[in-house]
Write a protein that holds these residues in place. Structure first.
Motif, PDB file in Angstrom:
ATOM      1  N   UNK A  20       5.376 -13.062  17.029  1.00  0.00           N
ATOM      2  CA  UNK A  20       4.150 -13.860  16.980  1.00  0.00           C
ATOM      3  C   UNK A  20       3.226 -13.334  16.090  1.00  0.00           C
ATOM      4  N   UNK A  21       3.834 -13.363  14.896  1.00  0.00           N
ATOM      5  CA  UNK A  21       3.461 -12.766  13.529  1.00  0.00           C
ATOM      6  C   UNK A  21       2.602 -13.624  12.769  1.00  0.00           C
ATOM      7  N   UNK A  22       3.162 -14.949  13.005  1.00  0.00           N
ATOM      8  CA  UNK A  22       2.252 -16.397  12.235  1.00  0.00           C
ATOM      9  C   UNK A  22       2.958 -16.577  10.809  1.00  0.00           C
ATOM     10  N   UNK A  23       2.638 -17.717  10.236  1.00  0.00           N
ATOM     11  CA  UNK A  23       3.372 -18.244   9.125  1.00  0.00           C
ATOM     12  C   UNK A  23       3.436 -17.483   8.082  1.00  0.00           C
ATOM     13  N   UNK A  24       2.432 -16.350   7.980  1.00  0.00           N
ATOM     14  CA  UNK A  24       2.806 -15.603   6.734  1.00  0.00           C
ATOM     15  C   UNK A  24       3.816 -14.610   6.548  1.00  0.00           C
ATOM     16  N   UNK A  25       4.456 -14.352   7.868  1.00  0.00           N
ATOM     17  CA  UNK A  25       5.368 -13.369   7.961  1.00  0.00           C
ATOM     18  C   UNK A  25       6.877 -14.098   7.391  1.00  0.00           C
ATOM     19  N   UNK A  26       7.296 -13.325   6.328  1.00  0.00           N
ATOM     20  CA  UNK A  26       8.475 -13.834   5.528  1.00  0.00           C
ATOM     21  C   UNK A  26       9.729 -13.601   6.023  1.00  0.00           C
ATOM     22  N   UNK A  27      10.802 -14.328   6.181  1.00  0.00           N
ATOM     23  CA  UNK A  27      12.030 -14.114   6.400  1.00  0.00           C
ATOM     24  C   UNK A  27      12.742 -12.765   5.647  1.00  0.00           C
ATOM     25  N   UNK A  28      12.280 -12.530   4.380  1.00  0.00           N
ATOM     26  CA  UNK A  28      12.624 -11.424   3.505  1.00  0.00           C
ATOM     27  C   UNK A  28      12.014 -10.057   4.241  1.00  0.00           C
ATOM     28  N   UNK A  29      10.712 -10.142   4.744  1.00  0.00           N
ATOM     29  CA  UNK A  29      10.661  -8.967   5.424  1.00  0.00           C
ATOM     30  C   UNK A  29      11.505  -8.899   6.620  1.00  0.00           C
ATOM     31  N   UNK A 261      12.006   0.444   4.356  1.00  0.00           N
ATOM     32  CA  UNK A 261      11.669  -0.951   4.426  1.00  0.00           C
ATOM     33  C   UNK A 261      11.043  -1.406   3.184  1.00  0.00           C
ATOM     34  N   UNK A 262      10.002  -0.557   2.829  1.00  0.00           N
ATOM     35  CA  UNK A 262       9.430  -0.864   1.276  1.00  0.00           C
ATOM     36  C   UNK A 262      10.568  -1.093   0.419  1.00  0.00           C
ATOM     37  N   UNK A 263      11.279  -0.051   0.157  1.00  0.00           N
ATOM     38  CA  UNK A 263      12.453  -0.110  -0.771  1.00  0.00           C
ATOM     39  C   UNK A 263      13.450  -1.210  -0.627  1.00  0.00           C
ATOM     40  N   UNK A 264      13.925  -1.861   0.516  1.00  0.00           N
ATOM     41  CA  UNK A 264      14.697  -2.914   0.700  1.00  0.00           C
ATOM     42  C   UNK A 264      13.959  -4.168   0.347  1.00  0.00           C
ATOM     43  N   UNK A 265      12.574  -4.182   1.053  1.00  0.00           N
ATOM     44  CA  UNK A 265      11.810  -5.159   0.794  1.00  0.00           C
ATOM     45  C   UNK A 265      11.675  -5.558  -0.563  1.00  0.00           C
ATOM     46  N   UNK A 266      11.480  -4.627  -1.666  1.00  0.00           N
ATOM     47  CA  UNK A 266      11.198  -4.677  -2.960  1.00  0.00           C
ATOM     48  C   UNK A 266      12.378  -5.190  -3.594  1.00  0.00           C
ATOM     49  N   UNK A 268      14.719  -7.188  -2.023  1.00  0.00           N
ATOM     50  CA  UNK A 268      14.969  -8.347  -1.803  1.00  0.00           C
ATOM     51  C   UNK A 268      13.933  -9.554  -2.425  1.00  0.00           C
ATOM     52  N   UNK A 269      12.816  -9.128  -2.818  1.00  0.00           N
ATOM     53  CA  UNK A 269      11.703  -9.993  -3.468  1.00  0.00           C
ATOM     54  C   UNK A 269      12.396  -9.964  -4.956  1.00  0.00           C
ATOM     55  N   UNK A 270      13.147  -9.045  -5.622  1.00  0.00           N
ATOM     56  CA  UNK A 270      13.557  -8.929  -6.948  1.00  0.00           C
ATOM     57  C   UNK A 270      14.541 -10.013  -6.960  1.00  0.00           C
ATOM     58  N   UNK A 271      15.603  -9.621  -6.162  1.00  0.00           N
ATOM     59  CA  UNK A 271      16.893 -10.682  -5.762  1.00  0.00           C
ATOM     60  C   UNK A 271      16.574 -11.754  -5.638  1.00  0.00           C
ATOM     61  N   UNK A 272      15.882 -12.198  -4.613  1.00  0.00           N
ATOM     62  CA  UNK A 272      15.369 -13.729  -4.475  1.00  0.00           C
ATOM     63  C   UNK A 272      14.693 -14.293  -5.671  1.00  0.00           C
ATOM     64  N   UNK A 273      13.924 -13.623  -6.254  1.00  0.00           N
ATOM     65  CA  UNK A 273      13.075 -14.330  -7.266  1.00  0.00           C
ATOM     66  C   UNK A 273      14.341 -14.590  -8.524  1.00  0.00           C
ATOM     67  N   UNK A 274      14.959 -13.794  -8.624  1.00  0.00           N
ATOM     68  CA  UNK A 274      16.167 -13.721  -9.783  1.00  0.00           C
ATOM     69  C   UNK A 274      17.189 -15.181  -9.349  1.00  0.00           C
ATOM     70  N   UNK A 275      17.256 -15.198  -8.051  1.00  0.00           N
ATOM     71  CA  UNK A 275      18.172 -16.322  -7.629  1.00  0.00           C
ATOM     72  C   UNK A 275      17.376 -17.589  -7.646  1.00  0.00           C
ATOM     73  N   UNK A 276      16.147 -17.772  -7.414  1.00  0.00           N
ATOM     74  CA  UNK A 276      15.271 -18.858  -7.632  1.00  0.00           C
ATOM     75  C   UNK A 276      15.087 -19.339  -9.268  1.00  0.00           C
ATOM     76  N   UNK A 277      14.866 -18.014  -9.993  1.00  0.00           N
ATOM     77  CA  UNK A 277      14.507 -18.542 -11.353  1.00  0.00           C
ATOM     78  C   UNK A 277      15.894 -18.956 -11.872  1.00  0.00           C
TER      79      UNK A 277
END
Length: 281
Positions: A20-29, A261-266, A268-277
């Motif tokens: 019940x975290x709401x719509x801002x809760x990201x799957x990457x998290x 978590x912080x390390x893994x999340x960061x 994943x953000x970088x890898x996801x950004x690269x994939x989408x770029x």
């Protein structure tokens, strides 16, 4: 069977409810949280953990999906349908997550001593017990015309309502399942059928993408004639954890887990950004 019993009946379960975290809760998290928990459970710094999570209007793509010949156009289609898109850094193919889909992660220790299939079988057994009062017809085999087909698809009467994946991190394993609780399984499948239609645009590929038939997918409510909600299933899970252990503790990430978590999340953000770029280039 003995190994799955050992996995599913620990002395203590840790319970983390993020349904019940709401719509801002990201799957990457979510992926980063499971990685952090797998490290902690694998090192026996945390007991076996069950985590619930829900994400709103999200399409999680697998790495092969990002290689579709017309992936930029396919992602544009999903965004037009008001879905956010993330690319996970592991195998598997696209899945649909929304408010009617409950995700459960069971995070077990001693991954190096436990066969990977035991993790999958443990989740199948857990789900069979979870809905034993409603049906004894759940089967585990690949529904080839579903989205993200796999050996451990769960279905009733040939219609898939759940898919299982597993991610192993160091000595811990996170066995993850999505459960289509409510809503239309066929509508979710039709969304991804169109995604692949746009993404392929009749161009041949070496990788075999699924040929989706929306009629082979359904929600539990559709299959059982039930009126289940995510909250109902959440309560069922909690009751079952209580029955299968001596105690339950409920606490969120703490200490070293937050750092991991912080390390893994960061990452994943970088890898996801690269994939989408790369897709948008």
């Amino acid at each position: 069977m003995k190994k799955t019993q050992n996995l599913l009946h620990p002395h203590t379960y840790r319970f983390i409810d993020q349904s019940n975290m709401g719509p801002t809760f990201s799957a990457l998290q979510s992926f980063a949280i499971d990685d952090a928990l797998a490290i902690s459970v694998g090192e026996h710094k945390s007991p076996t953990t069950a985590r619930l999570w829900v994400h709103h209007n999200t399409i999680v793509l697998g790495i092969p999906d990002a290689r579709l010949p017309y992936i930029a156009e396919a992602i544009a289609y999903l965004k037009e349908e008001e879905y956010q898109v993330v690319v996970r850094n592991s195998g598997g193919l696209a899945v649909v997550l929304d408010e009617g889909v409950l995700n459960l992660s069971l995070i077990f220790p001693d991954a190096k001593e436990v066969n990977i299939h035991d993790g999958y079988e443990a989740m199948v057994e857990f789900i069979n017990h979870l809905f034993a009062d409603l049906t004894d017809q759940i089967e585990a085999y690949e529904i080839t015309q579903s989205y993200c087909p796999g050996t451990y698809d769960l279905s009733i009467g040939g219609k898939k309502f759940a898919g299982i994946s597993q991610r192993r991190v160091k000595r811990g394993s996170a066995v993850q399942i999505y459960l289509d609780v409510s809503g239309s399984g066929a509508e979710r499948a039709a969304l991804l059928k169109n995604f692949y239609k746009v993404g392929l645009n009749n161009e041949p590929t070496r990788f075999q993408y699924p040929t989706i038939d929306p009629s082979v997918m359904a929600s539990l409510n559709e299959l059982l004639g039930a009126n289940l909600t995510v909250e109902n299933v959440r309560n069922r899970i909690l009751y079952q954890l209580n029955d299968w252990s001596d105690q339950i503790i409920a606490n969120s990430l703490e200490g070293e887990e937050i750092d991991n978590f912080t390390k893994r999340f960061e990452q994943m953000i970088v890898r996801n950004k690269k994939a989408l770029e790369q897709i948008n280039e």
